[in-house]
Design a protein around this motif. Structure first.
Motif, PDB file in Angstrom:
ATOM      1  N   ASP A   1      10.327   6.029 -51.616  1.00  0.00           N
ATOM      2  CA  ASP A   1      10.306   7.363 -52.218  1.00  0.00           C
ATOM      3  C   ASP A   1       9.133   8.188 -51.709  1.00  0.00           C
ATOM      4  O   ASP A   1       9.272   9.388 -51.443  1.00  0.00           O
ATOM      5  CB  ASP A   1      10.209   7.265 -53.744  1.00  0.00           C
TER       6      ASP A   1
ATOM      7  N   ILE B   1       8.870  12.574 -50.168  1.00  0.00           N
ATOM      8  CA  ILE B   1       8.438  13.733 -50.947  1.00  0.00           C
ATOM      9  C   ILE B   1       7.163  14.352 -50.361  1.00  0.00           C
ATOM     10  O   ILE B   1       6.236  13.653 -49.968  1.00  0.00           O
ATOM     11  CB  ILE B   1       8.254  13.403 -52.437  1.00  0.00           C
TER      12      ILE B   1
ATOM     13  N   SER C   1       8.763  19.837 -58.827  1.00  0.00           N
ATOM     14  CA  SER C   1       9.137  19.302 -57.514  1.00  0.00           C
ATOM     15  C   SER C   1      10.635  19.006 -57.459  1.00  0.00           C
ATOM     16  O   SER C   1      11.114  18.090 -58.126  1.00  0.00           O
ATOM     17  CB  SER C   1       8.354  18.007 -57.236  1.00  0.00           C
TER      18      SER C   1
ATOM     19  N   GLU D   1      12.077  17.675 -55.052  1.00  0.00           N
ATOM     20  CA  GLU D   1      12.230  16.355 -54.425  1.00  0.00           C
ATOM     21  C   GLU D   1      12.156  15.237 -55.471  1.00  0.00           C
ATOM     22  O   GLU D   1      12.934  14.279 -55.425  1.00  0.00           O
ATOM     23  CB  GLU D   1      11.156  16.150 -53.360  1.00  0.00           C
ATOM     24  N   ILE D   2      11.244  15.367 -56.426  1.00  0.00           N
ATOM     25  CA  ILE D   2      11.147  14.368 -57.496  1.00  0.00           C
ATOM     26  C   ILE D   2      12.379  14.466 -58.392  1.00  0.00           C
ATOM     27  O   ILE D   2      12.946  13.447 -58.803  1.00  0.00           O
ATOM     28  CB  ILE D   2       9.836  14.537 -58.289  1.00  0.00           C
TER      29      ILE D   2
END
Length: 195
Positions: free
Chosen positions: A81, A85, A109, A111-112
């Protein structure tokens, strides 16, 4: 995710005492003792996942509904992960290579958010070999908790913005874009918000 013999005993025990729902809380809160993950938020350990699948099947067999609650307010970030990110530098991995996207960072975020959504989609699309159903199609799975003890207004969000410079930069850019679209000019912004 108890061993199979204990899963059978627990499910029977719960049914005997009238418990009709169980929350599987923090099942994806990390790897090893912390959850059923292996190297990332959507990388599930096959043996641990099989124990969870068997446990869910035993609960179902005993008439007990399941609430899926993947993690506790903050998404665990495995080595896979962190490579995905842009704000990874804000989260320092421990000795095991894992970090945590603390409470509050989820809201700033994409992406998170994508990792968390991907984790839930992977879970719901997974076919439990012991019930032959996807979790999304199993009536014994009564609900899914998307986010636990975490909101934009949670008391930890301000600390995230103060202590995570890359996350703070994302929040600032998002606010700037919102203000620019809403007010159009600096003069209109200042008129609405003051100097």
């Amino acid at each position: 995710c108890p061993p199979k013999d204990r899963a059978e005993r627990q499910a029977a025990f719960y049914a005997r005492y009238g418990i009709n729902s169980v929350r599987l809380h923090k099942f994806a809160d990390g790897k090893g003792w912390a959850g059923i993950l292996r190297d990332g938020a959507t990388d599930f350990d096959p043996a641990a996942r099989d124990r969870m699948d068997y446990y869910v099947a035993q609960l179902k067999k005993n008439g007990i509904f399941v609430k899926l609650s993947a993690n506790f307010g903050s998404l665990p970030l495995g080595p896979k992960d962190l490579a995905k990110i842009s704000v990874a530098d804000d989260f320092k991995p421990g000795r095991d290579g894992w970090a945590r996207a603390d409470q509050g960072s989820l809201w700033f975020s994409d992406e998170i958010q994508d990792l968390q959504i991907g984790q839930l989609i992977e879970t719901l699309n997974h076919v439990n070999p012991h019930t032959k159903l996807k979790y999304a199609d199993d009536p014994a799975v009564m609900c899914v908790e998307m986010v636990n003890e975490n909101s934009l207004f949670f008391f930890t969000t301000m600390g995230t913005l103060q202590n995570r410079p890359k996350v703070r930069e994302l929040a600032g850019k998002a606010f700037y874009e919102w203000a620019k679209a809403k007010y159009g000019t600096k003069e209109k912004l200042l008129e609405a918000w003051g100097a």
